[in-house]
Design an enzyme around this catalytic site. Structure first.
Site, PDB file in Angstrom:
ATOM      1  N   GLU A 263       0.885  -1.175   0.000  1.00 42.54           N
ATOM      2  CA  GLU A 263       0.000   0.000   0.000  1.00 42.54           C
ATOM      3  C   GLU A 263       0.907   1.205   0.000  1.00 42.54           C
ATOM      4  O   GLU A 263       1.634   1.437   0.968  1.00 42.54           O
ATOM      5  CB  GLU A 263      -0.904  -0.009   1.231  1.00 42.54           C
ATOM      6  CG  GLU A 263      -1.978  -1.066   1.193  1.00 42.54           C
ATOM      7  CD  GLU A 263      -2.894  -0.963  -0.012  1.00 42.54           C
ATOM      8  OE1 GLU A 263      -3.036   0.138  -0.565  1.00 42.54           O
ATOM      9  OE2 GLU A 263      -3.444  -2.002  -0.416  1.00 42.54           O
ATOM     10  N   CYS A 300      -1.377   8.982   3.640  1.00 39.63           N
ATOM     11  CA  CYS A 300      -1.392   8.477   2.258  1.00 39.63           C
ATOM     12  C   CYS A 300      -2.656   8.961   1.552  1.00 39.63           C
ATOM     13  O   CYS A 300      -2.718   8.984   0.327  1.00 39.63           O
ATOM     14  CB  CYS A 300      -1.333   6.966   2.251  1.00 39.63           C
ATOM     15  SG  CYS A 300      -2.589   6.228   3.293  1.00 39.63           S
TER      16      CYS A 300
HETATM   17  P1  NAP Z   1       9.122   3.913   3.741  1.00 42.50           P
HETATM   18  O1  NAP Z   1      10.287   4.827   3.842  1.00 42.50           O
HETATM   19  O2  NAP Z   1       8.904   3.230   2.452  1.00 42.50           O
HETATM   20  O3  NAP Z   1       9.315   2.832   4.929  1.00 42.50           O
HETATM   21  C1  NAP Z   1       8.457   1.713   5.121  1.00 42.50           C
HETATM   22  C2  NAP Z   1       9.283   0.514   5.584  1.00 42.50           C
HETATM   23  O4  NAP Z   1       9.995  -0.028   4.471  1.00 42.50           O
HETATM   24  C3  NAP Z   1      10.340   0.841   6.634  1.00 42.50           C
HETATM   25  O5  NAP Z   1      10.455  -0.254   7.513  1.00 42.50           O
HETATM   26  C4  NAP Z   1      11.598   1.006   5.818  1.00 42.50           C
HETATM   27  O6  NAP Z   1      12.798   0.743   6.514  1.00 42.50           O
HETATM   28  C5  NAP Z   1      11.393  -0.058   4.749  1.00 42.50           C
HETATM   29  N1  NAP Z   1      12.097   0.223   3.499  1.00 42.50           N
HETATM   30  C6  NAP Z   1      12.016   1.356   2.760  1.00 42.50           C
HETATM   31  N2  NAP Z   1      12.762   1.241   1.642  1.00 42.50           N
HETATM   32  C7  NAP Z   1      13.316   0.003   1.675  1.00 42.50           C
HETATM   33  C8  NAP Z   1      14.194  -0.707   0.792  1.00 42.50           C
HETATM   34  N3  NAP Z   1      14.637  -0.168  -0.333  1.00 42.50           N
HETATM   35  N4  NAP Z   1      14.574  -1.953   1.148  1.00 42.50           N
HETATM   36  C9  NAP Z   1      14.146  -2.508   2.323  1.00 42.50           C
HETATM   37  N5  NAP Z   1      13.312  -1.879   3.181  1.00 42.50           N
HETATM   38  C10 NAP Z   1      12.900  -0.650   2.872  1.00 42.50           C
HETATM   39  O7  NAP Z   1       7.767   4.687   4.077  1.00 42.50           O
HETATM   40  P2  NAP Z   1       7.435   5.607   5.348  1.00 42.50           P
HETATM   41  O8  NAP Z   1       8.211   6.876   5.315  1.00 42.50           O
HETATM   42  O9  NAP Z   1       7.495   4.802   6.566  1.00 42.50           O
HETATM   43  O10 NAP Z   1       5.912   5.978   5.138  1.00 42.50           O
HETATM   44  C11 NAP Z   1       5.486   7.095   4.402  1.00 42.50           C
HETATM   45  C12 NAP Z   1       4.940   6.632   3.067  1.00 42.50           C
HETATM   46  O11 NAP Z   1       3.976   5.612   3.299  1.00 42.50           O
HETATM   47  C13 NAP Z   1       4.200   7.722   2.303  1.00 42.50           C
HETATM   48  O12 NAP Z   1       4.531   7.613   0.946  1.00 42.50           O
HETATM   49  C14 NAP Z   1       2.729   7.392   2.524  1.00 42.50           C
HETATM   50  O13 NAP Z   1       1.869   7.854   1.527  1.00 42.50           O
HETATM   51  C15 NAP Z   1       2.793   5.897   2.568  1.00 42.50           C
HETATM   52  N6  NAP Z   1       1.673   5.329   3.287  1.00 42.50           N
HETATM   53  C16 NAP Z   1       0.788   4.575   2.600  1.00 42.50           C
HETATM   54  C17 NAP Z   1      -0.315   4.046   3.226  1.00 42.50           C
HETATM   55  C18 NAP Z   1      -1.305   3.228   2.467  1.00 42.50           C
HETATM   56  O14 NAP Z   1      -2.084   2.550   3.105  1.00 42.50           O
HETATM   57  N7  NAP Z   1      -1.308   3.246   1.162  1.00 42.50           N
HETATM   58  C19 NAP Z   1      -0.521   4.294   4.593  1.00 42.50           C
HETATM   59  C20 NAP Z   1       0.423   5.050   5.284  1.00 42.50           C
HETATM   60  C21 NAP Z   1       1.513   5.557   4.609  1.00 42.50           C
HETATM   61  P3  NAP Z   1      13.422   1.803   7.546  1.00 42.50           P
HETATM   62  O15 NAP Z   1      12.545   1.752   8.762  1.00 42.50           O
HETATM   63  O16 NAP Z   1      14.782   1.257   7.851  1.00 42.50           O
HETATM   64  O17 NAP Z   1      13.447   3.128   6.853  1.00 42.50           O
END
Ligand code: NAP
Length: 505
Positions: A263, A300
């Site tokens: 998501e 999001c």
């Molecule tokens: P994120 O930076 O993608 O992090 C999410 C998780 O994935 C974290 O545990 C992160 O690790 C890990 N991760 C990120 N890139 C990775 C990679 N290349 N390889 C391995 N693991 C990786 O997202 P966020 O900042 O937490 O959340 C904000 C985003 O989420 C926004 O874009 C928002 O729109 C979206 N969001 C979507 C929804 C939905 O339901 N669609 C709901 C809420 C938020 P680390 O902890 O080590 O950084």
């Protein structure tokens, strides 16, 4: 009640330390030290999850419902400490975290009720027709079965409801799948105390220890190892497009590819139809600004884009939005990294040709100020980067010549979590033209509201075409989300004694 994290991982009921550590970066309060997980630890957690599946995957619905309810009870029992560490780590107000805790516990209890009802198994039975010609029909029974160990990644902006015991974990556990969570580095202490609550519920209800594991990391090694581990059968991910896409690609290139339920982000366009702009331009501008500002725009479902037909009425809408955003005070963002990414996104928008910045104050450190831009439909289409999500309180107004251009633009939007129609009865014909387009673009279409609140319910769809999510036909919120962790199995001429005990027609 204060909580001081010990910083260890939870692997099948055991709190385990590793050599390398990282320090949390709270918005306020003390920083704590957390262990960094390793691929070996991931392998241990996955092996324990697979071993647990042999019993948990065949547990009764009643016992799993008791377990889900026990997790909710244990989270509530730690409510004060969760709010305290959560607010320190994320900067989110305590009241917001309390609300999110209620939502998280409500979600767990909803799944408990849902599996007790049993409809989710979608039982089907084609009775044998031995005398059918030219060929007899065998007896066929179909039921949805749990798929096995599931990996879960939470997002920074929902440290409870989309994290350690959030929707993905609740849905997977309800389905009968053990879970291995990769803890989020933005709220590691919050993750730890929630993992502790799940562990307490495991002990209280006698579930196998490997049903749940939780591994911390502030980098990508644990996450990459987890999604590639051969015993993991699916991934539930909430987060950015960049992170989600990287992990999705890893899942797809495994020797045995597995489903990745990501998501991701969205810009959630709001189509302000002419009748509405004529009748309530100012109130709509104020309401849109209020929605953009909620949670510092870190949702999001943040409605980042509004489309209006240009003219004097639209000017009133623009002006009302500008005034409301200018009055807003700066807000603390979830992490330094997210604040930096927001500031970068604002600078990039400001540099884009044809884009006019209407509200521009400088962000300082982790404090974000709201920003508003305006662009014509033609310029918007010429600049692909304007379709990207900037995570934070950024609004973009797209001024179109007429409703024809609004419909044309709607067709060129990427997949979205939501699309919104702001309309009066007089706009019905315009709305009817947009509907077939919007249905193909979004998982949820709203009328005269804002998309930020996502109800946890049977009919909710929180998903949408890529890049809003990587899923076809799935939702990460609501009871339908359990389907992601189930697989239909057909039993042909099977003696009743061999059928899953829950199979009752
Ligand atoms: P994120 O930076 O993608 O992090 C999410 C998780 O994935 C974290 O545990 C992160 O690790 C890990 N991760 C990120 N890139 C990775 C990679 N290349 N390889 C391995 N693991 C990786 O997202 P966020 O900042 O937490 O959340 C904000 C985003 O989420 C926004 O874009 C928002 O729109 C979206 N969001 C979507 C929804 C939905 O339901 N669609 C709901 C809420 C938020 P680390 O902890 O080590 O950084």
């Amino acid at each position: 009640m204060t909580f001081t994290p010990h910083g260890k991982h939870l692997v099948a009921g055991e709190w385990v330390a590793t050599d390398t550590t990282f320090s949390s970066e709270p918005a306020h309060g003390p920083s704590h030290t957390f262990c960094v997980g390793t691929p070996d630890l991931v392998a241990r957690a996955c092996a324990a999850a697979e071993a647990a599946f042999e019993t948990y995957g065949y547990s009764s619905r009643e016992s799993r419902a008791d377990f889900l309810n026990a997790i909710a009870d244990e989270i509530e029992a730690r409510g004060e400490a969760i709010a305290q560490i959560g607010t320190q780590e994320t900067g989110l107000p305590e009241a917001r975290l309390e609300g999110e805790r209620g939502r998280t516990c409500g979600q767990l209890r909803l799944f408990a009720d849902h599996i007790l009802k049993g409809d989710y198994m979608d039982r089907r039975h084609d009775v044998a027709l031995p005398d059918r010609t030219p060929l007899p029909r065998p007896d066929l029974k179909m039921i949805q079965r749990p798929i096995g160990p599931v990996a879960v990644f939470g997002a920074s902006n929902f440290p409870l409801a989309f994290s350690t015991a959030g929707g993905d974990t609740a849905a997977a556990l309800a389905a009968g799948c053990p879970v291995v969570v990769k803890g989020h580095a933005a709220h590691p202490g919050t993750g730890e105390i929630v993992a502790e609550a799940i562990d307490a519920a495991i002990q209280k209800t006698g579930m196998p220890a490997g049903t749940f594991s939780f591994i911390q990391d502030n980098g990508y090694e644990v996450g990459s190892a987890l999604v590639q581990h051969p015993l993991i059968r699916a991934v539930g991910f909430t987060g950015s497009l960049r992170g989600g896409r990287a992990l999705f690609d890893l899942c797809a290139t495994r020797p045995e590819p597995i489903p990745f339920f990501g998501e991701l982000g969205s810009i959630n366009p709001v189509f302000c139809l002419p009748g509405t702009i004529k009748k309530r331009a100012e109130t709509l501008g104020q309401a849109w600004a209020a929605s953009l500002l909620m949670g510092a725009g870190q949702f999001c479902t943040n409605p980042g884009v509004a489309l209006v037909v240009k003219g004097p009425q639209a000017d009133k809408f623009v002006q009302a939005t500008v005034s409301a955003l200018q009055e807003a005070t700066p807000q603390t963002m979830l992490t330094d990294g997210i604040a930096e990414a927001y500031a970068r996104g604002v600078t990039d928008f400001a540099k884009t040709s044809g884009v006019q910045q209407l509200v521009s104050e400088k962000c300082v450190g982790r404090q974000a100020v709201a920003t508003l831009f305006k662009v014509s439909g033609t310029e918007w289409r010429a600049n692909e980067a304007l379709s990207d999500e900037v995570f934070g309180p950024l609004g973009l107004i797209i001024e179109v010549e007429d409703v024809d251009e609004m419909v044309a633009l709607a067709k060129s939007f990427d997949g979205q979590l939501t699309c919104t129609l702001q309309m009066e009865h007089a706009d019905m014909a315009h709305a009817a033209r947009l509907m077939p387009v919007l249905e193909r673009k979004a998982g949820r279409i709203l009328v005269n509201g804002f998309p930020t609140g996502v109800e946890v319910a049977d009919s909710m769809v929180h998903g949408g075409p890529y890049p809003a999510s990587t899923n076809f036909g799935a939702t990460s919120v609501g009871t339908l989300s359990i389907r992601r962790f189930l697989r239909p199995v057909c039993y042909q001429n099977m003696p009743d004694d061999l059928l899953p005990e829950r199979f009752q027609i």
